[in-house]
Design a protein around this motif. Structure first.
Motif, PDB file in Angstrom:
ATOM      1  N   ASP A  11       0.796  -1.227   0.000  1.00  0.00           N
ATOM      2  CA  ASP A  11       0.000   0.000   0.000  1.00  0.00           C
ATOM      3  C   ASP A  11       0.832   1.282   0.000  1.00  0.00           C
ATOM      4  O   ASP A  11       0.271   2.368  -0.132  1.00  0.00           O
ATOM      5  N   GLY A  12       2.154   1.198   0.183  1.00  0.00           N
ATOM      6  CA  GLY A  12       2.938   2.427   0.137  1.00  0.00           C
ATOM      7  C   GLY A  12       4.273   2.330   0.846  1.00  0.00           C
ATOM      8  O   GLY A  12       4.739   1.251   1.201  1.00  0.00           O
ATOM      9  N   ILE A  13       4.853   3.510   1.056  1.00  0.00           N
ATOM     10  CA  ILE A  13       6.163   3.637   1.696  1.00  0.00           C
ATOM     11  C   ILE A  13       6.056   4.657   2.824  1.00  0.00           C
ATOM     12  O   ILE A  13       5.404   5.703   2.674  1.00  0.00           O
ATOM     13  N   ALA A  14       6.733   4.353   3.942  1.00  0.00           N
ATOM     14  CA  ALA A  14       6.745   5.265   5.085  1.00  0.00           C
ATOM     15  C   ALA A  14       8.091   5.182   5.788  1.00  0.00           C
ATOM     16  O   ALA A  14       8.867   4.244   5.576  1.00  0.00           O
ATOM     17  N   THR A  15       8.368   6.168   6.606  1.00  0.00           N
ATOM     18  CA  THR A  15       9.497   6.146   7.519  1.00  0.00           C
ATOM     19  C   THR A  15       8.921   5.862   8.903  1.00  0.00           C
ATOM     20  O   THR A  15       7.949   6.508   9.307  1.00  0.00           O
ATOM     21  N   LEU A  16       9.492   4.904   9.600  1.00  0.00           N
ATOM     22  CA  LEU A  16       9.044   4.587  10.958  1.00  0.00           C
ATOM     23  C   LEU A  16      10.079   5.133  11.933  1.00  0.00           C
ATOM     24  O   LEU A  16      11.252   4.761  11.879  1.00  0.00           O
ATOM     25  N   ILE A  17       9.642   6.018  12.793  1.00  0.00           N
ATOM     26  CA  ILE A  17      10.527   6.621  13.786  1.00  0.00           C
ATOM     27  C   ILE A  17      10.286   5.890  15.096  1.00  0.00           C
ATOM     28  O   ILE A  17       9.245   6.052  15.735  1.00  0.00           O
ATOM     29  N   GLU A  26       6.247   5.768  22.303  1.00  0.00           N
ATOM     30  CA  GLU A  26       5.601   6.331  21.124  1.00  0.00           C
ATOM     31  C   GLU A  26       6.340   5.958  19.854  1.00  0.00           C
ATOM     32  O   GLU A  26       7.564   5.943  19.819  1.00  0.00           O
ATOM     33  N   GLY A  27       5.563   5.674  18.809  1.00  0.00           N
ATOM     34  CA  GLY A  27       6.094   5.447  17.481  1.00  0.00           C
ATOM     35  C   GLY A  27       5.494   6.474  16.538  1.00  0.00           C
ATOM     36  O   GLY A  27       4.354   6.916  16.729  1.00  0.00           O
ATOM     37  N   TYR A  28       6.252   6.863  15.538  1.00  0.00           N
ATOM     38  CA  TYR A  28       5.803   7.873  14.583  1.00  0.00           C
ATOM     39  C   TYR A  28       5.887   7.303  13.179  1.00  0.00           C
ATOM     40  O   TYR A  28       6.901   6.701  12.809  1.00  0.00           O
ATOM     41  N   ILE A  29       4.830   7.497  12.426  1.00  0.00           N
ATOM     42  CA  ILE A  29       4.756   7.028  11.049  1.00  0.00           C
ATOM     43  C   ILE A  29       4.758   8.254  10.155  1.00  0.00           C
ATOM     44  O   ILE A  29       3.860   9.090  10.237  1.00  0.00           O
ATOM     45  N   LEU A  30       5.782   8.367   9.327  1.00  0.00           N
ATOM     46  CA  LEU A  30       5.880   9.480   8.398  1.00  0.00           C
ATOM     47  C   LEU A  30       5.619   8.915   6.997  1.00  0.00           C
ATOM     48  O   LEU A  30       6.473   8.257   6.406  1.00  0.00           O
ATOM     49  N   VAL A  31       4.410   9.145   6.494  1.00  0.00           N
ATOM     50  CA  VAL A  31       3.994   8.597   5.204  1.00  0.00           C
ATOM     51  C   VAL A  31       4.753   9.307   4.092  1.00  0.00           C
ATOM     52  O   VAL A  31       4.757  10.534   4.009  1.00  0.00           O
ATOM     53  N   GLY A  36      -1.625   2.109  -2.564  1.00  0.00           N
ATOM     54  CA  GLY A  36      -2.905   1.413  -2.445  1.00  0.00           C
ATOM     55  C   GLY A  36      -3.839   2.291  -1.628  1.00  0.00           C
ATOM     56  O   GLY A  36      -4.256   3.353  -2.064  1.00  0.00           O
ATOM     57  N   THR A  37      -4.080   1.872  -0.380  1.00  0.00           N
ATOM     58  CA  THR A  37      -4.928   2.664   0.513  1.00  0.00           C
ATOM     59  C   THR A  37      -4.114   3.147   1.706  1.00  0.00           C
ATOM     60  O   THR A  37      -3.187   2.467   2.154  1.00  0.00           O
ATOM     61  N   LEU A  38      -4.460   4.324   2.195  1.00  0.00           N
ATOM     62  CA  LEU A  38      -3.809   4.849   3.395  1.00  0.00           C
ATOM     63  C   LEU A  38      -4.085   3.928   4.579  1.00  0.00           C
ATOM     64  O   LEU A  38      -3.198   3.667   5.390  1.00  0.00           O
ATOM     65  N   GLU A  39      -5.301   3.403   4.662  1.00  0.00           N
ATOM     66  CA  GLU A  39      -5.662   2.498   5.765  1.00  0.00           C
ATOM     67  C   GLU A  39      -4.754   1.272   5.780  1.00  0.00           C
ATOM     68  O   GLU A  39      -4.280   0.845   6.834  1.00  0.00           O
ATOM     69  N   GLY A  40      -4.513   0.704   4.593  1.00  0.00           N
ATOM     70  CA  GLY A  40      -3.656  -0.473   4.512  1.00  0.00           C
ATOM     71  C   GLY A  40      -2.220  -0.168   4.910  1.00  0.00           C
ATOM     72  O   GLY A  40      -1.584  -0.935   5.643  1.00  0.00           O
ATOM     73  N   LEU A  41      -1.704   0.966   4.432  1.00  0.00           N
ATOM     74  CA  LEU A  41      -0.338   1.368   4.777  1.00  0.00           C
ATOM     75  C   LEU A  41      -0.209   1.599   6.278  1.00  0.00           C
ATOM     76  O   LEU A  41       0.721   1.104   6.919  1.00  0.00           O
ATOM     77  N   LEU A  42      -1.168   2.334   6.849  1.00  0.00           N
ATOM     78  CA  LEU A  42      -1.099   2.620   8.283  1.00  0.00           C
ATOM     79  C   LEU A  42      -1.233   1.351   9.110  1.00  0.00           C
ATOM     80  O   LEU A  42      -0.585   1.215  10.150  1.00  0.00           O
ATOM     81  N   ALA A  43      -2.052   0.401   8.663  1.00  0.00           N
ATOM     82  CA  ALA A  43      -2.211  -0.861   9.399  1.00  0.00           C
ATOM     83  C   ALA A  43      -0.891  -1.628   9.430  1.00  0.00           C
ATOM     84  O   ALA A  43      -0.491  -2.154  10.477  1.00  0.00           O
TER      85      ALA A  43
END
Length: 149
Positions: A11-17, A26-31, A36-43
């Motif tokens: 669904d995509g690419i992100a940086t996980l902090i 705490e974890g940070y997701i930098l999209v 695909g879908t934002l929901e799928g990437l965030l999941a």
């Protein structure tokens, strides 16, 4: 804990902090991009962050977060030197030493724990405090009233 600059899934690419997981939980997701879908990437990202120990997650970046309860801007801590004001006359600034660096880091992390998205002082950074000469204790007479950088 190491950050993951490129975390990809269908669904995509992100940086996980993840560096704040041990200190703040705490974890940070930098999209970076959604294919695909934002929901799928965030999941996918959230699952990985939770497996790494994150209790709270925040997301920001290149996506439309309007359907989500909250999104944050991830901020590093910095201040231009020319913006720093001189200390008042009654206040003494005492540089952190090798002996006081651990206390300074503990105090810093405790004070900023409640600040959303504030960067913690890591063990590696703690070791560099005394050598760098940038960390300070702030005293008013015989009373320690704060810390600074």
């Amino acid at each position: 804990m190491k950050d993951i600059p490129v975390f990809s899934c269908p669904d995509g690419i992100a940086t996980l902090i993840l560096r704040e997981v041990p200190f703040r939980g705490e974890g940070y997701i930098l999209v970076r991009g959604v294919f695909g879908t934002l929901e799928g990437l965030l999941a996918e990202c959230a699952g990985f962050c939770r497996a790494a120990g994150a209790e709270r997650l925040f997301a920001a970046g290149e996506a439309d977060f309007s359907g989500y309860p909250a999104a944050i801007r991830i901020l590093g801590r910095s201040a231009p030197r020319e913006s720093l004001l001189p200390a008042p006359e009654a206040v003494r600034l005492v540089p952190v030493t090798e002996e006081t660096a651990a206390d300074w880091a503990r105090e810093y992390n405790a004070r900023f724990r409640a600040v959303p998205a504030a960067e913690s002082c890591s063990p590696a950074e703690e070791r560099a405090l005394a050598a760098g000469g940038e960390a300070l204790w702030i005293w008013d007479g015989a009373e320690r009233i704060g810390l600074g950088r």
